[in-house]
Write a protein that holds these residues in place. Structure first.
Motif, PDB file in Angstrom:
ATOM      1  N   ILE A 263     -33.027 -69.630 -32.552  1.00  0.00           N
ATOM      2  CA  ILE A 263     -31.683 -69.541 -33.102  1.00  0.00           C
ATOM      3  C   ILE A 263     -30.926 -70.848 -32.885  1.00  0.00           C
ATOM      4  O   ILE A 263     -30.903 -71.407 -31.792  1.00  0.00           O
ATOM      5  CB  ILE A 263     -30.902 -68.366 -32.481  1.00  0.00           C
ATOM      6  N   LEU A 264     -30.301 -71.327 -33.963  1.00  0.00           N
ATOM      7  CA  LEU A 264     -29.477 -72.526 -33.929  1.00  0.00           C
ATOM      8  C   LEU A 264     -28.187 -72.204 -34.675  1.00  0.00           C
ATOM      9  O   LEU A 264     -28.108 -72.370 -35.884  1.00  0.00           O
ATOM     10  CB  LEU A 264     -30.220 -73.691 -34.601  1.00  0.00           C
ATOM     11  N   PRO A 265     -27.175 -71.699 -33.967  1.00  0.00           N
ATOM     12  CA  PRO A 265     -25.926 -71.326 -34.640  1.00  0.00           C
ATOM     13  C   PRO A 265     -25.240 -72.538 -35.266  1.00  0.00           C
ATOM     14  O   PRO A 265     -25.331 -73.658 -34.755  1.00  0.00           O
ATOM     15  CB  PRO A 265     -25.065 -70.746 -33.507  1.00  0.00           C
ATOM     16  N   ILE A 266     -24.553 -72.286 -36.376  1.00  0.00           N
ATOM     17  CA  ILE A 266     -23.818 -73.359 -37.061  1.00  0.00           C
ATOM     18  C   ILE A 266     -22.360 -72.925 -37.264  1.00  0.00           C
ATOM     19  O   ILE A 266     -21.902 -72.788 -38.407  1.00  0.00           O
ATOM     20  CB  ILE A 266     -24.484 -73.728 -38.401  1.00  0.00           C
ATOM     21  N   PRO A 267     -21.622 -72.710 -36.163  1.00  0.00           N
ATOM     22  CA  PRO A 267     -20.218 -72.299 -36.324  1.00  0.00           C
ATOM     23  C   PRO A 267     -19.425 -73.366 -37.050  1.00  0.00           C
ATOM     24  O   PRO A 267     -19.622 -74.564 -36.836  1.00  0.00           O
ATOM     25  CB  PRO A 267     -19.738 -72.133 -34.874  1.00  0.00           C
ATOM     26  N   GLY A 268     -18.528 -72.915 -37.909  1.00  0.00           N
ATOM     27  CA  GLY A 268     -17.702 -73.839 -38.671  1.00  0.00           C
ATOM     28  C   GLY A 268     -16.248 -73.746 -38.254  1.00  0.00           C
ATOM     29  O   GLY A 268     -15.760 -72.683 -37.885  1.00  0.00           O
ATOM     30  N   THR A 269     -15.558 -74.856 -38.311  1.00  0.00           N
ATOM     31  CA  THR A 269     -14.138 -74.893 -37.964  1.00  0.00           C
ATOM     32  C   THR A 269     -13.532 -76.173 -38.507  1.00  0.00           C
ATOM     33  O   THR A 269     -14.243 -77.167 -38.731  1.00  0.00           O
ATOM     34  CB  THR A 269     -13.936 -74.835 -36.443  1.00  0.00           C
TER      35      THR A 269
END
Length: 268
Positions: A233-239
């Motif tokens: 798993i490699l999360p890609i949270p955006g903001t």
């Protein structure tokens, strides 16, 4: 690790939320993208769909020439509105080839290091869509190929046509419909990039309780759970916020106890 050959940090950055219209908001978006790299992010996710190329252009304006360790992942396969037609899936080979060429131009690259099929077009055989990306890889325009929002069956079929380096499906602490796809990726060593990795996994309940116990934020708890749930798993949270960006990247330092992990597991 992307495709078993490209090391990346465990937390990436999703660029979808960055404003692209000229003005102060775009200037801040450029600052956020640059700060992500300063904080050690080595994978940034974008797509032709995000502003119909404007998001790719913004990243090029912010970061080109790219640091050698930075991987820009983009996606193709959605056609913009045209006349009376709304935006729609389009996996026709000629359309995918054109979008790849446009992405190369906007990102100022000779090769896209990770190109993902944004959605499978049900009106075009999957073999034609994935086969087109394989041909573009063989031509040197793509390094590695990924898929987005696919089933186990689609992933299995695609892997008979070409090596698949990544899968980008919606997945988070409270939304686990794609657990079978994650299991398949884990078994095969395929990077799994969950989009919307935090929402709606925060907003009260167990994540907030564990955040209070650890001195972290609920978003960091949600990201830490993802990181511990599978090694691929490699999360890609955006903001678009510098503060939230720093919090997201710092989630890699949060270590949940076995009890905390069990309590979060039970939320499924």
């Amino acid at each position: 690790m992307i495709g078993g050959v490209r090391p990346v940090r465990r937390i990436g950055f999703g660029a979808m939320h960055l404003p692209t219209a000229p003005g102060p908001d775009r200037d801040m978006a450029i600052s956020v993208a640059r700060r992500a790299v300063e904080l050690g992010v080595t994978l940034i996710d974008t797509a032709h769909l995000y502003g119909w190329g404007a998001n790719e252009q913004l990243l090029a304006d912010a970061l080109h020439p790219y640091p050698p360790e930075l991987l820009i992942a983009t996606k193709v396969g959605v056609a913009p509105p045209e006349g009376d037609l709304d935006a729609r899936l389009c996996g026709r080979p000629e359309f995918l080839r054109a979008q790849v060429d446009e992405g190369l131009r906007r990102l100022r690259l000779d090769r896209l290091e990770l190109l993902q099929l944004h959605r499978v077009d049900p009106d075009v055989p999957l073999a034609d869509q994935v086969g087109t990306l394989r041909d573009l890889r063989d031509a040197g325009k793509i390094a590695q190929i990924g898929l987005s929002e696919v089933t186990v069956e689609q992933l299995t079929e695609a892997r008979t046509i070409v090596e698949i380096a990544s899968v980008q499906n919606r997945y988070n602490l409270l939304y686990r419909d794609h657990e079978p796809v994650l299991r398949a990726c884990t078994a095969a060593g395929i990077a799994f990039l969950p989009w919307r990795p935090v929402l709606p996994a925060v907003g009260g309940g167990e994540p907030e309780s564990i955040a209070a116990e650890t001195g972290a934020t609920a978003a960091q708890v949600a990201l830490a759970w993802l990181l511990g749930h599978s090694p691929v798993i490699l999360p890609i949270p955006g903001t678009a916020s510098l503060t939230h960006l720093a919090e997201n990247v710092a989630a890699t330092t949060l270590h949940l106890t076995a009890d905390q992990t069990t309590r979060l597991d039970a939320l499924a």
